[in-house]
Design an enzyme around this catalytic site. Structure first.
Site, mmCIF file in Angstrom:
data_model
loop_
_atom_site.group_PDB
_atom_site.id
_atom_site.type_symbol
_atom_site.label_atom_id
_atom_site.label_comp_id
_atom_site.label_asym_id
_atom_site.label_seq_id
_atom_site.Cartn_x
_atom_site.Cartn_y
_atom_site.Cartn_z
ATOM 1 N N ASN A 66 0.854 -1.182 0.000
ATOM 2 C CA ASN A 66 0.000 0.000 0.000
ATOM 3 C C ASN A 66 0.889 1.230 0.000
ATOM 4 O O ASN A 66 1.976 1.205 0.579
ATOM 5 C CB ASN A 66 -0.881 -0.021 1.256
ATOM 6 C CG ASN A 66 -1.971 1.020 1.206
ATOM 7 O OD1 ASN A 66 -1.747 2.193 1.490
ATOM 8 N ND2 ASN A 66 -3.155 0.609 0.831
ATOM 9 N N GLU A 76 2.530 -14.378 3.937
ATOM 10 C CA GLU A 76 2.214 -15.443 4.902
ATOM 11 C C GLU A 76 0.939 -15.114 5.663
ATOM 12 O O GLU A 76 0.084 -15.979 5.893
ATOM 13 C CB GLU A 76 3.354 -15.592 5.919
ATOM 14 C CG GLU A 76 4.685 -16.009 5.325
ATOM 15 C CD GLU A 76 5.555 -14.836 4.893
ATOM 16 O OE1 GLU A 76 5.011 -13.813 4.402
ATOM 17 O OE2 GLU A 76 6.777 -14.943 5.036
HETATM 18 N N1 THU Z 1 7.285 -9.679 2.870
HETATM 19 C C1 THU Z 1 6.490 -10.783 2.923
HETATM 20 O O1 THU Z 1 5.469 -10.874 2.231
HETATM 21 N N2 THU Z 1 6.845 -11.781 3.763
HETATM 22 C C2 THU Z 1 7.957 -11.770 4.566
HETATM 23 O O2 THU Z 1 8.158 -12.687 5.340
HETATM 24 C C3 THU Z 1 8.896 -10.661 4.477
HETATM 25 C C4 THU Z 1 8.474 -9.513 3.647
HETATM 26 C C5 THU Z 1 6.906 -8.600 1.955
HETATM 27 C C6 THU Z 1 6.456 -7.336 2.630
HETATM 28 C C7 THU Z 1 6.732 -6.314 1.559
HETATM 29 O O3 THU Z 1 5.617 -6.268 0.686
HETATM 30 C C8 THU Z 1 7.920 -6.884 0.798
HETATM 31 O O4 THU Z 1 7.993 -8.256 1.145
HETATM 32 C C9 THU Z 1 9.239 -6.213 1.141
HETATM 33 O O5 THU Z 1 9.463 -6.201 2.492
#
Ligand code: THU
Length: 164
Positions: A66, A76
């Site tokens: 966002n 997750e």
């Molecule tokens: N992100 C995840 O979806 N899972 C994680 O375990 C770590 C980070 C995402 C959040 C953000 O959209 C992008 O990765 C960069 O941090």
């Protein structure tokens, strides 16, 4: 008197997908497909997750970013909260997590962030059994962990709300 208390984490490392149990490889494939449709216009870091339920169903999730950055959510938690919303009474057995970036090659397993580990612990407690975790980057080695408490020891849990 003081003493050192050691905490042990066991990770099973696989060199390639061929060596992985077929069900883990299948779950990783769903996670990879979910990563392809992540909404990550700010980080360009696409994360995909796939949750395996006890009834064999697989629930995917991907990161949703966002413009007000903290309003976004990790893959997750998108997947696990979707399980909570759509399958509230079905036990979570495993979660596969992977990521890809168009800017660099991620050749190591992705480690889930602390907030997602906390949410995973909640679902593990709810299920009353360990959740298997399968981690991979875009390529390279795969890490399999037998339970969330292995990667979030000393977690905050509902026992703490009750006292002794
Ligand atoms: N992100 C995840 O979806 N899972 C994680 O375990 C770590 C980070 C995402 C959040 C953000 O959209 C992008 O990765 C960069 O941090």
């Amino acid at each position: 008197m003081s003493r050192e208390l050691e905490i042990k984490t066991v990770i099973t490392e696989f060199d390639s997908l061929d060596e992985l149990p077929a069900s883990d490889a299948a779950l990783l494939e769903v996670a990879g497909n979910a990563a392809d449709s992540a909404y990550a216009p700010y980080s360009h870091f696409n994360v995909g997750a796939a949750v395996l339920l006890e009834n064999g169903e697989i629930v995917p999730g991907n990161n949703q970013e966002n413009v007000a950055y903290p309003s976004g959510l990790c893959a997750e938690r998108v997947a696990l909260f979707s399980v909570g919303a759509h399958h509230p009474n079905i036990t979570v057995k495993a979660i596969a997590i992977t990521a890809k970036s168009e800017r660099f090659n991620l050749d190591e397993p992705l480690a889930p962030c602390g907030a997602c580990r906390q949410v995973m612990v909640e679902y593990e407690k709810k299920a009353g059994q360990s959740i298997r975790i399968i981690l991979r980057g875009q390529e390279g080695k795969i890490h399999v962990i037998n339970g969330v408490t292995d990667i979030l020891p000393l977690s905050f849990s509902s026992d703490k709300l009750k006292g002794k």
